[in-house]
Design an enzyme around this catalytic site. Sequence first.
Site, short mmCIF file in Angstrom:
data_model
loop_
_atom_site.label_atom_id
_atom_site.label_comp_id
_atom_site.label_asym_id
_atom_site.label_seq_id
_atom_site.Cartn_x
_atom_site.Cartn_y
_atom_site.Cartn_z
N ALA A 100 -9.25 -3.48 -13.05
CA ALA A 100 -8.76 -3.49 -14.42
C ALA A 100 -9.64 -2.60 -15.30
O ALA A 100 -10.76 -2.24 -14.94
CB ALA A 100 -8.76 -4.92 -14.97
N GLY B 250 -8.26 -5.75 -9.64
CA GLY B 250 -6.83 -5.55 -9.76
C GLY B 250 -6.28 -4.58 -8.75
O GLY B 250 -5.11 -4.68 -8.35
N GLU C 183 -5.76 -6.59 -5.72
CA GLU C 183 -4.60 -7.44 -5.96
C GLU C 183 -3.30 -6.65 -5.84
O GLU C 183 -2.30 -7.17 -5.35
CB GLU C 183 -4.72 -8.09 -7.34
CG GLU C 183 -5.81 -9.16 -7.38
CD GLU C 183 -6.12 -9.65 -8.78
OE1 GLU C 183 -6.11 -10.88 -8.99
OE2 GLU C 183 -6.39 -8.81 -9.67
N GLU D 239 -14.59 -9.94 -9.52
CA GLU D 239 -14.46 -10.47 -10.89
C GLU D 239 -15.55 -11.48 -11.24
O GLU D 239 -15.97 -11.59 -12.39
CB GLU D 239 -13.09 -11.12 -11.09
CG GLU D 239 -11.93 -10.13 -11.13
CD GLU D 239 -11.34 -9.83 -9.76
OE1 GLU D 239 -10.24 -9.26 -9.71
OE2 GLU D 239 -11.99 -10.17 -8.74
#
Length: 259
Positions: A63, A108, A111, A131
Amino acid sequence: MGEFVNLTVSDGVGTIRLDRPKMNALNVQVQEEIRAAALEATANDDVRAVVIYGGEKVFAAGADIKEMADMSYADMVRRSGPLQSSLSAVAAIPKPTVAAITGYALGGGCELALCADYRIAAEDAKLGQPEILLGIIPGAGGTQRLSRLIGPSKAKDLIYTGRFVDAAESLSIGLVDKVVPAAEVYDAAVAWASQFSRGAALALRAAKEAIDSGLGVDLHTGLEIERQQFAALFATEDRSTGMKSFVESGPGKAEFKGI
Protein backbone atom coordinates in the site's frame (compact mmCIF):
# COMPACT_ATOMS: atom_id res chain seq x y z
CA MET A 1 -7.86 2.28 -19.33
CA GLY A 2 -6.23 3.88 -16.31
CA GLU A 3 -3.22 6.02 -15.55
CA PHE A 4 -1.41 3.26 -13.66
CA VAL A 5 -3.31 0.03 -14.47
CA ASN A 6 -4.29 -1.23 -17.90
CA LEU A 7 -5.81 -4.32 -19.46
CA THR A 8 -4.42 -5.55 -22.77
CA VAL A 9 -5.60 -8.63 -24.66
CA SER A 10 -3.66 -10.92 -27.00
CA ASP A 11 -4.73 -14.34 -28.27
CA GLY A 12 -7.32 -14.79 -25.55
CA VAL A 13 -5.03 -13.80 -22.68
CA GLY A 14 -5.67 -10.55 -20.85
CA THR A 15 -2.86 -8.87 -18.94
CA ILE A 16 -3.68 -6.57 -16.04
CA ARG A 17 -0.51 -4.48 -15.95
CA LEU A 18 0.41 -2.31 -12.97
CA ASP A 19 2.77 0.55 -13.83
CA ARG A 20 3.14 3.10 -11.04
CA PRO A 21 6.86 3.86 -10.64
CA LYS A 22 8.88 2.99 -8.74
CA MET A 23 7.31 0.19 -6.68
CA ASN A 24 3.69 -0.03 -7.88
CA ALA A 25 2.49 1.25 -4.50
CA LEU A 26 -1.24 0.61 -4.20
CA ASN A 27 -2.74 4.00 -3.48
CA VAL A 28 -6.48 4.60 -3.73
CA GLN A 29 -6.26 5.43 -7.43
CA VAL A 30 -4.37 2.22 -8.21
CA GLN A 31 -6.82 0.19 -6.14
CA GLU A 32 -9.75 1.56 -8.10
CA GLU A 33 -7.97 1.07 -11.42
CA ILE A 34 -7.31 -2.56 -10.46
CA ARG A 35 -11.03 -2.93 -9.80
CA ALA A 36 -11.88 -1.40 -13.19
CA ALA A 37 -9.42 -3.67 -15.01
CA ALA A 38 -10.77 -6.75 -13.23
CA LEU A 39 -14.35 -5.86 -14.14
CA GLU A 40 -13.35 -5.30 -17.76
CA ALA A 41 -11.52 -8.65 -17.85
CA THR A 42 -14.65 -10.27 -16.46
CA ALA A 43 -16.96 -8.66 -19.02
CA ASN A 44 -14.75 -9.03 -22.10
CA ASP A 45 -15.52 -12.32 -23.87
CA ASP A 46 -12.24 -12.04 -25.78
CA VAL A 47 -10.43 -12.56 -22.46
CA ARG A 48 -10.33 -16.28 -21.62
CA ALA A 49 -7.61 -16.11 -18.95
CA VAL A 50 -5.81 -13.32 -17.10
CA VAL A 51 -2.21 -12.52 -16.10
CA ILE A 52 -1.60 -9.99 -13.32
CA TYR A 53 1.82 -8.40 -13.81
CA GLY A 54 3.76 -5.50 -12.33
CA GLY A 55 6.63 -5.35 -14.79
CA GLU A 56 10.16 -6.68 -14.92
CA LYS A 57 11.38 -5.18 -11.62
CA VAL A 58 8.54 -5.38 -9.10
CA PHE A 59 5.08 -6.87 -8.72
CA ALA A 60 3.78 -4.49 -6.06
CA ALA A 61 5.55 -3.44 -2.89
CA GLY A 62 2.38 -2.78 -0.90
CA ALA A 63 0.00 0.00 0.00
CA ASP A 64 0.97 3.65 -0.33
CA ILE A 65 2.03 4.24 3.27
CA LYS A 66 2.47 7.99 2.75
CA GLU A 67 -1.18 8.21 1.73
CA MET A 68 -2.27 5.98 4.60
CA ALA A 69 -0.16 7.55 7.36
CA ASP A 70 -2.47 10.52 8.00
CA MET A 71 -5.73 8.57 7.83
CA SER A 72 -7.87 8.46 10.95
CA TYR A 73 -9.95 5.56 12.24
CA ALA A 74 -13.01 7.15 10.65
CA ASP A 75 -11.14 7.53 7.36
CA MET A 76 -10.16 3.86 7.34
CA VAL A 77 -13.63 2.68 8.32
CA ARG A 78 -14.80 4.32 5.11
CA ARG A 79 -11.90 3.14 2.98
CA SER A 80 -11.30 -0.41 4.23
CA GLY A 81 -14.33 -1.83 2.45
CA PRO A 82 -13.43 -0.42 -0.98
CA LEU A 83 -9.80 -1.46 -0.39
CA GLN A 84 -10.81 -5.08 0.17
CA SER A 85 -13.34 -5.14 -2.62
CA SER A 86 -10.94 -3.66 -5.17
CA LEU A 87 -8.65 -6.68 -4.83
CA SER A 88 -11.56 -9.07 -4.39
CA ALA A 89 -12.66 -7.99 -7.86
CA VAL A 90 -9.56 -9.79 -9.13
CA ALA A 91 -10.40 -12.91 -7.13
CA ALA A 92 -13.92 -12.78 -8.57
CA ILE A 93 -12.81 -12.85 -12.23
CA PRO A 94 -14.63 -16.02 -13.40
CA LYS A 95 -11.70 -17.13 -15.55
CA PRO A 96 -8.29 -18.67 -14.82
CA THR A 97 -5.91 -16.08 -13.37
CA VAL A 98 -2.17 -16.14 -12.72
CA ALA A 99 0.08 -13.70 -10.89
CA ALA A 100 3.47 -13.12 -12.55
CA ILE A 101 5.62 -12.09 -9.58
CA THR A 102 8.89 -10.24 -10.05
CA GLY A 103 10.85 -8.41 -7.37
CA TYR A 104 8.70 -7.65 -4.35
CA ALA A 105 5.13 -8.73 -3.60
CA LEU A 106 4.65 -7.31 -0.13
CA GLY A 107 1.64 -6.29 1.92
CA GLY A 108 -1.10 -5.31 -0.49
CA GLY A 109 1.06 -6.64 -3.32
CA CYS A 110 1.12 -10.09 -1.74
CA GLU A 111 -2.61 -9.82 -1.12
CA LEU A 112 -3.11 -9.03 -4.82
CA ALA A 113 -1.08 -12.12 -5.76
CA LEU A 114 -3.23 -14.19 -3.38
CA CYS A 115 -6.29 -13.22 -5.42
CA ALA A 116 -4.96 -15.17 -8.41
CA ASP A 117 -5.63 -18.85 -8.99
CA TYR A 118 -1.94 -19.60 -9.63
CA ARG A 119 1.33 -17.81 -8.84
CA ILE A 120 4.59 -17.89 -10.77
CA ALA A 121 7.54 -16.17 -9.09
CA ALA A 122 10.99 -15.07 -10.15
CA GLU A 123 13.94 -16.82 -8.53
CA ASP A 124 14.83 -13.57 -6.75
CA ALA A 125 11.29 -12.62 -5.71
CA LYS A 126 10.41 -11.70 -2.14
CA LEU A 127 6.92 -12.09 -0.73
CA GLY A 128 5.46 -11.22 2.63
CA GLN A 129 2.88 -9.53 4.83
CA PRO A 130 4.97 -7.00 6.82
CA GLU A 131 2.04 -4.91 8.09
CA ILE A 132 2.76 -5.90 11.70
CA LEU A 133 5.96 -3.85 11.48
CA LEU A 134 3.75 -0.78 10.96
CA GLY A 135 1.55 -1.61 13.93
CA ILE A 136 -1.34 -2.93 11.82
CA ILE A 137 -2.42 -6.20 10.18
CA PRO A 138 -3.18 -7.12 6.56
CA GLY A 139 -6.41 -5.44 5.54
CA ALA A 140 -7.02 -6.53 1.94
CA GLY A 141 -7.51 -10.25 2.48
CA GLY A 142 -4.12 -11.35 3.79
CA THR A 143 -5.29 -12.90 7.05
CA GLN A 144 -7.98 -14.88 5.23
CA ARG A 145 -6.58 -15.87 1.83
CA LEU A 146 -3.07 -16.60 3.11
CA SER A 147 -4.30 -18.92 5.86
CA ARG A 148 -6.55 -20.75 3.41
CA LEU A 149 -3.66 -21.17 0.98
CA ILE A 150 -0.77 -22.23 3.21
CA GLY A 151 -2.54 -23.14 6.46
CA PRO A 152 -3.08 -21.11 9.63
CA SER A 153 0.23 -21.96 11.33
CA LYS A 154 2.45 -20.84 8.45
CA ALA A 155 0.23 -17.81 7.82
CA LYS A 156 0.54 -16.77 11.46
CA ASP A 157 4.32 -17.09 11.26
CA LEU A 158 4.49 -14.77 8.25
CA ILE A 159 1.95 -12.28 9.59
CA TYR A 160 3.22 -12.23 13.20
CA THR A 161 6.86 -11.73 12.17
CA GLY A 162 6.35 -9.63 9.04
CA ARG A 163 9.36 -11.37 7.52
CA PHE A 164 10.04 -11.58 3.80
CA VAL A 165 9.93 -15.01 2.18
CA ASP A 166 12.20 -15.86 -0.74
CA ALA A 167 11.04 -17.76 -3.81
CA ALA A 168 12.39 -21.13 -2.67
CA GLU A 169 10.58 -21.00 0.66
CA SER A 170 7.46 -19.61 -1.00
CA LEU A 171 7.42 -22.64 -3.27
CA SER A 172 8.02 -25.07 -0.41
CA ILE A 173 5.12 -23.73 1.69
CA GLY A 174 2.73 -23.41 -1.26
CA LEU A 175 2.68 -19.62 -1.39
CA VAL A 176 3.73 -19.81 -5.05
CA ASP A 177 3.25 -22.66 -7.51
CA LYS A 178 6.26 -22.31 -9.80
CA VAL A 179 9.64 -20.54 -9.75
CA VAL A 180 11.48 -19.49 -12.92
CA PRO A 181 14.33 -17.12 -13.82
CA ALA A 182 13.25 -13.49 -13.52
CA ALA A 183 13.45 -12.87 -17.26
CA GLU A 184 11.00 -15.72 -17.89
CA VAL A 185 8.25 -14.88 -15.39
CA TYR A 186 5.85 -13.08 -17.71
CA ASP A 187 6.29 -15.54 -20.57
CA ALA A 188 5.74 -18.44 -18.18
CA ALA A 189 2.55 -16.83 -16.89
CA VAL A 190 1.26 -16.21 -20.41
CA ALA A 191 2.06 -19.82 -21.33
CA TRP A 192 0.05 -21.05 -18.34
CA ALA A 193 -2.88 -18.77 -19.17
CA SER A 194 -2.76 -19.66 -22.87
CA GLN A 195 -3.74 -23.24 -22.04
CA PHE A 196 -7.26 -21.94 -21.50
CA SER A 197 -7.57 -19.51 -24.42
CA ARG A 198 -9.54 -22.08 -26.39
CA GLY A 199 -10.86 -24.05 -23.46
CA ALA A 200 -14.43 -24.70 -22.36
CA ALA A 201 -15.02 -21.29 -20.80
CA LEU A 202 -18.25 -22.13 -19.01
CA ALA A 203 -16.77 -25.33 -17.55
CA LEU A 204 -13.71 -23.42 -16.36
CA ARG A 205 -15.98 -20.84 -14.78
CA ALA A 206 -18.01 -23.56 -13.09
CA ALA A 207 -14.87 -25.28 -11.77
CA LYS A 208 -13.58 -22.03 -10.29
CA GLU A 209 -16.92 -21.16 -8.71
CA ALA A 210 -17.32 -24.65 -7.25
CA ILE A 211 -13.84 -24.68 -5.72
CA ASP A 212 -13.88 -21.10 -4.41
CA SER A 213 -17.43 -21.29 -3.05
CA GLY A 214 -16.79 -24.71 -1.56
CA LEU A 215 -13.85 -23.48 0.49
CA GLY A 216 -16.16 -21.42 2.67
CA VAL A 217 -18.77 -24.05 3.49
CA ASP A 218 -19.08 -27.54 4.96
CA LEU A 219 -18.49 -30.62 2.80
CA HIS A 220 -22.19 -31.38 2.32
CA THR A 221 -22.90 -27.88 1.05
CA GLY A 222 -19.78 -27.93 -1.11
CA LEU A 223 -20.88 -31.17 -2.75
CA GLU A 224 -24.26 -29.61 -3.50
CA ILE A 225 -22.54 -26.62 -5.12
CA GLU A 226 -20.53 -29.02 -7.25
CA ARG A 227 -23.60 -31.05 -8.20
CA GLN A 228 -25.47 -27.99 -9.38
CA GLN A 229 -22.52 -26.66 -11.38
CA PHE A 230 -21.92 -30.09 -12.91
CA ALA A 231 -25.54 -30.56 -13.96
CA ALA A 232 -25.82 -27.03 -15.36
CA LEU A 233 -23.02 -27.69 -17.85
CA PHE A 234 -25.23 -30.21 -19.61
CA ALA A 235 -27.10 -27.19 -21.00
CA THR A 236 -24.00 -25.91 -22.84
CA GLU A 237 -22.93 -26.40 -26.42
CA ASP A 238 -19.37 -27.03 -25.28
CA ARG A 239 -20.50 -30.09 -23.32
CA SER A 240 -22.09 -31.54 -26.42
CA THR A 241 -19.03 -30.69 -28.50
CA GLY A 242 -16.61 -32.15 -25.97
CA MET A 243 -18.42 -35.44 -25.52
CA LYS A 244 -19.03 -35.93 -29.24
CA SER A 245 -15.36 -35.21 -29.97
CA PHE A 246 -14.25 -37.65 -27.27
CA VAL A 247 -16.41 -40.46 -28.65
CA GLU A 248 -15.34 -39.86 -32.26
CA SER A 249 -11.71 -38.77 -31.92
CA GLY A 250 -10.52 -39.38 -28.35
CA PRO A 251 -9.65 -36.88 -25.61
CA GLY A 252 -8.20 -33.41 -26.06
CA LYS A 253 -9.33 -32.69 -29.62
CA ALA A 254 -12.56 -30.76 -29.07
CA GLU A 255 -12.83 -27.23 -30.44
CA PHE A 256 -14.82 -25.27 -27.88
CA LYS A 257 -16.72 -22.06 -28.53
CA GLY A 258 -17.20 -20.99 -24.94
CA ILE A 259 -21.00 -21.36 -25.09
